[in-house]
Design a protein around this motif. Structure first.
Motif, PDB file in Angstrom:
ATOM      1  N   ALA A 152       2.735   3.504 -58.018  1.00 58.08           N
ATOM      2  CA  ALA A 152       2.753   4.579 -57.022  1.00 58.08           C
ATOM      3  C   ALA A 152       3.463   4.126 -55.755  1.00 58.08           C
ATOM      4  CB  ALA A 152       1.324   5.017 -56.690  1.00 58.08           C
ATOM      5  N   SER A 153       3.897   5.108 -54.964  1.00 58.31           N
ATOM      6  CA  SER A 153       4.546   4.834 -53.690  1.00 58.31           C
ATOM      7  C   SER A 153       3.723   5.463 -52.567  1.00 58.31           C
ATOM      8  CB  SER A 153       5.966   5.431 -53.696  1.00 58.31           C
ATOM      9  OG  SER A 153       6.607   5.181 -52.474  1.00 58.31           O
ATOM     10  N   TYR A 154       3.519   4.710 -51.486  1.00 60.74           N
ATOM     11  CA  TYR A 154       2.743   5.181 -50.342  1.00 60.74           C
ATOM     12  C   TYR A 154       3.523   4.925 -49.057  1.00 60.74           C
ATOM     13  CZ  TYR A 154      -1.420   5.094 -53.349  1.00 60.74           C
ATOM     14  OH  TYR A 154      -2.324   5.299 -54.351  1.00 60.74           O
ATOM     15  N   PRO A 155       3.468   5.842 -48.094  1.00 64.05           N
ATOM     16  CA  PRO A 155       4.019   5.525 -46.768  1.00 64.05           C
ATOM     17  C   PRO A 155       3.255   4.326 -46.196  1.00 64.05           C
ATOM     18  CG  PRO A 155       3.487   7.867 -46.953  1.00 64.05           C
ATOM     19  CD  PRO A 155       2.894   7.191 -48.152  1.00 64.05           C
ATOM     20  N   LYS A 156       3.971   3.440 -45.520  1.00 68.99           N
ATOM     21  CA  LYS A 156       3.296   2.261 -44.961  1.00 68.99           C
ATOM     22  C   LYS A 156       2.183   2.653 -43.993  1.00 68.99           C
ATOM     23  CE  LYS A 156       7.020  -1.051 -45.624  1.00 68.99           C
ATOM     24  NZ  LYS A 156       8.001  -1.972 -45.032  1.00 68.99           N
ATOM     25  N   ALA A 157       2.363   3.800 -43.326  1.00 70.20           N
ATOM     26  CA  ALA A 157       1.337   4.257 -42.380  1.00 70.20           C
ATOM     27  C   ALA A 157       0.070   4.723 -43.091  1.00 70.20           C
ATOM     28  CB  ALA A 157       1.887   5.386 -41.515  1.00 70.20           C
ATOM     29  N   ALA A 158       0.152   4.967 -44.390  1.00 69.03           N
ATOM     30  CA  ALA A 158      -1.015   5.429 -45.147  1.00 69.03           C
ATOM     31  C   ALA A 158      -1.296   4.481 -46.310  1.00 69.03           C
ATOM     32  CB  ALA A 158      -0.769   6.847 -45.658  1.00 69.03           C
ATOM     33  N   PHE A 159      -1.134   3.188 -46.066  1.00 67.44           N
ATOM     34  CA  PHE A 159      -1.342   2.182 -47.107  1.00 67.44           C
ATOM     35  C   PHE A 159      -2.783   2.246 -47.625  1.00 67.44           C
ATOM     36  CE2 PHE A 159      -2.191  -2.000 -48.844  1.00 67.44           C
ATOM     37  CZ  PHE A 159      -1.001  -2.320 -49.501  1.00 67.44           C
ATOM     38  N   PRO A 160      -2.983   2.262 -48.965  1.00 71.48           N
ATOM     39  CA  PRO A 160      -4.330   2.393 -49.536  1.00 71.48           C
ATOM     40  C   PRO A 160      -5.073   1.064 -49.570  1.00 71.48           C
ATOM     41  CG  PRO A 160      -2.731   2.276 -51.301  1.00 71.48           C
ATOM     42  CD  PRO A 160      -1.937   2.231 -50.011  1.00 71.48           C
ATOM     43  N   THR A 161      -5.487   0.602 -48.410  1.00 67.85           N
ATOM     44  CA  THR A 161      -6.098  -0.721 -48.274  1.00 67.85           C
ATOM     45  C   THR A 161      -7.227  -0.956 -49.266  1.00 67.85           C
ATOM     46  OG1 THR A 161      -5.536  -0.687 -45.924  1.00 67.85           O
ATOM     47  CG2 THR A 161      -7.195  -2.290 -46.628  1.00 67.85           C
ATOM     48  N   GLU A 162      -8.107   0.022 -49.411  1.00 62.83           N
ATOM     49  CA  GLU A 162      -9.280  -0.163 -50.269  1.00 62.83           C
ATOM     50  C   GLU A 162      -8.881  -0.317 -51.732  1.00 62.83           C
ATOM     51  OE1 GLU A 162     -13.310  -0.916 -50.443  1.00 62.83           O
ATOM     52  OE2 GLU A 162     -12.001  -0.675 -48.711  1.00 62.83           O
ATOM     53  N   LEU A 163      -7.883   0.461 -52.176  1.00 56.54           N
ATOM     54  CA  LEU A 163      -7.441   0.372 -53.572  1.00 56.54           C
ATOM     55  C   LEU A 163      -6.757  -0.955 -53.872  1.00 56.54           C
ATOM     56  CD1 LEU A 163      -5.936   3.938 -54.193  1.00 56.54           C
ATOM     57  CD2 LEU A 163      -8.027   2.988 -55.184  1.00 56.54           C
ATOM     58  N   VAL A 164      -6.138  -1.544 -52.854  1.00 57.66           N
ATOM     59  CA  VAL A 164      -5.405  -2.793 -53.069  1.00 57.66           C
ATOM     60  C   VAL A 164      -6.291  -4.010 -52.822  1.00 57.66           C
ATOM     61  CG1 VAL A 164      -3.445  -4.186 -52.300  1.00 57.66           C
ATOM     62  CG2 VAL A 164      -3.194  -1.716 -52.546  1.00 57.66           C
ATOM     63  N   TYR A 165      -6.933  -4.059 -51.664  1.00 56.47           N
ATOM     64  CA  TYR A 165      -7.700  -5.242 -51.284  1.00 56.47           C
ATOM     65  C   TYR A 165      -9.213  -5.085 -51.454  1.00 56.47           C
ATOM     66  CZ  TYR A 165      -3.329  -6.709 -49.102  1.00 56.47           C
ATOM     67  OH  TYR A 165      -2.024  -7.065 -48.885  1.00 56.47           O
ATOM     68  N   GLY A 166      -9.674  -3.881 -51.778  1.00 61.07           N
ATOM     69  CA  GLY A 166     -11.105  -3.639 -51.876  1.00 61.07           C
ATOM     70  C   GLY A 166     -11.754  -4.384 -53.031  1.00 61.07           C
ATOM     71  N   PRO A 167     -13.086  -4.471 -53.002  1.00 63.33           N
ATOM     72  CA  PRO A 167     -13.807  -5.218 -54.038  1.00 63.33           C
ATOM     73  C   PRO A 167     -13.776  -4.522 -55.392  1.00 63.33           C
ATOM     74  CG  PRO A 167     -15.348  -4.086 -52.600  1.00 63.33           C
ATOM     75  CD  PRO A 167     -13.988  -3.878 -52.012  1.00 63.33           C
ATOM     76  N   SER A 168     -13.902  -5.320 -56.435  1.00 61.87           N
ATOM     77  CA  SER A 168     -13.994  -4.801 -57.802  1.00 61.87           C
ATOM     78  C   SER A 168     -14.708  -5.849 -58.639  1.00 61.87           C
ATOM     79  CB  SER A 168     -12.599  -4.533 -58.374  1.00 61.87           C
ATOM     80  OG  SER A 168     -12.685  -4.225 -59.754  1.00 61.87           O
ATOM     81  N   ASP A 169     -15.491  -5.398 -59.616  1.00 62.11           N
ATOM     82  CA  ASP A 169     -16.177  -6.370 -60.465  1.00 62.11           C
ATOM     83  C   ASP A 169     -15.367  -6.707 -61.712  1.00 62.11           C
ATOM     84  OD1 ASP A 169     -16.398  -3.958 -61.722  1.00 62.11           O
ATOM     85  OD2 ASP A 169     -18.569  -4.058 -62.057  1.00 62.11           O
ATOM     86  N   ARG A 170     -14.178  -6.110 -61.833  1.00 61.72           N
ATOM     87  CA  ARG A 170     -13.305  -6.392 -62.973  1.00 61.72           C
ATOM     88  C   ARG A 170     -12.021  -7.073 -62.486  1.00 61.72           C
ATOM     89  NH1 ARG A 170     -14.807  -3.122 -67.358  1.00 61.72           N
ATOM     90  NH2 ARG A 170     -17.030  -2.681 -67.144  1.00 61.72           N
ATOM     91  N   PRO A 171     -11.398  -7.895 -63.326  1.00 55.70           N
ATOM     92  CA  PRO A 171     -10.163  -8.566 -62.917  1.00 55.70           C
ATOM     93  C   PRO A 171      -8.980  -7.596 -62.880  1.00 55.70           C
ATOM     94  CG  PRO A 171     -11.216  -9.688 -64.780  1.00 55.70           C
ATOM     95  CD  PRO A 171     -11.855  -8.343 -64.653  1.00 55.70           C
ATOM     96  N   GLY A 172      -8.402  -7.418 -61.704  1.00 56.99           N
ATOM     97  CA  GLY A 172      -7.253  -6.533 -61.549  1.00 56.99           C
ATOM     98  C   GLY A 172      -6.127  -7.236 -60.823  1.00 56.99           C
ATOM     99  N   LEU A 173      -4.949  -6.634 -60.863  1.00 59.71           N
ATOM    100  CA  LEU A 173      -3.781  -7.171 -60.179  1.00 59.71           C
ATOM    101  C   LEU A 173      -3.101  -6.046 -59.420  1.00 59.71           C
ATOM    102  CD1 LEU A 173      -1.843  -9.663 -59.796  1.00 59.71           C
ATOM    103  CD2 LEU A 173      -0.527  -8.723 -61.715  1.00 59.71           C
ATOM    104  N   ARG A 174      -2.670  -6.319 -58.202  1.00 61.42           N
ATOM    105  CA  ARG A 174      -1.892  -5.396 -57.403  1.00 61.42           C
ATOM    106  C   ARG A 174      -0.595  -6.105 -57.012  1.00 61.42           C
ATOM    107  NH1 ARG A 174      -5.552  -3.008 -59.531  1.00 61.42           N
ATOM    108  NH2 ARG A 174      -7.249  -1.922 -58.464  1.00 61.42           N
TER     109      ARG A 174
END
Length: 201
Positions: A152-174
């Motif tokens: 996906a593409s996001y404007p830098k002013a609306a960066f989805p911080t939680e989706l990228v850096y937020g916690p998760s109990d499963r192994p993911g990659l961004r």
């Protein structure tokens, strides 16, 4: 809260080709649940994650990426560091977060281009599609392979911080780079292209 957009002006030169962008549509990622499969007995396989180990390299077959990875932290203003422009063919791992394969979202960033070399490590990141794979080599000799869930593409002013850096109990990659139409006035790209991927067991 941590600054999150990928900074670093690319100082693009005229005539450099435009990087591919994710397929037009909703900017909301259609992140599937972490990859699960079934074993020979029909039981569901859920990736439990690997122990912590620093990444050393990243391979993305669809777009021909095979690059080394450097460890990065945060800048004094709280934004995430990016590799120096003179090392734009290297990717960078956000070291304060999980390592690739550990439970949680591991974040790898890289430049889309630079004035010195033209297309950089993640120039073609926007061309990835769900189902593609990203493999990260680690210092413990193991490789963590992820399946792309969405791009996906996001404007830098609306960066989805939680989706990228937020916690998760499963192994993911961004995997994050710059995107959108290069702005000659600011010397930067207005958007971020983000790949959301899940560990393959």
């Amino acid at each position: 809260m941590m600054g999150s957009g990928l900074i670093g002006a690319s100082l693009k030169t005229t005539g450099t080709p435009r990087p591919p962008q994710p397929v037009a549509g909703s900017t909301e990622p259609t992140v599937a649940g972490p990859f699960t499969g079934t074993d020979l007995d029909g039981a569901e396989q859920v990736p439990t994650g690997l122990p912590r180990a620093a990444p050393t390299g990243i391979t993305i077959p669809r777009i021909g990426v095979r690059a080394g990875i450097m460890a990065l932290g945060t800048n004094p203003d709280g934004t995430v560091q990016v590799p120096p422009l003179d090392q734009a063919l290297l990717a960078g791992w956000y070291e304060p977060g999980p390592s690739p394969g550990e439970p949680g979202n591991s974040v790898i960033v890289g430049h889309v281009d630079s004035a010195a070399i033209g297309p950089a490590v993640f120039f073609s990141l926007g061309a990835l599609q769900p189902g593609d794979t990203v493999t990260v080599d680690r210092t413990d000799g193991r490789a963590a392979t992820f399946r792309v869930d969405s791009v996906a593409s996001y404007p830098k002013a609306a960066f989805p911080t939680e989706l990228v850096y937020g916690p998760s109990d499963r192994p993911g990659l961004r995997v994050v780079t710059c995107g959108g139409q290069f702005d000659e006035a600011t010397g930067d790209y207005p958007d971020n292209v983000i790949v959301f991927a899940s560990l393959i067991p």
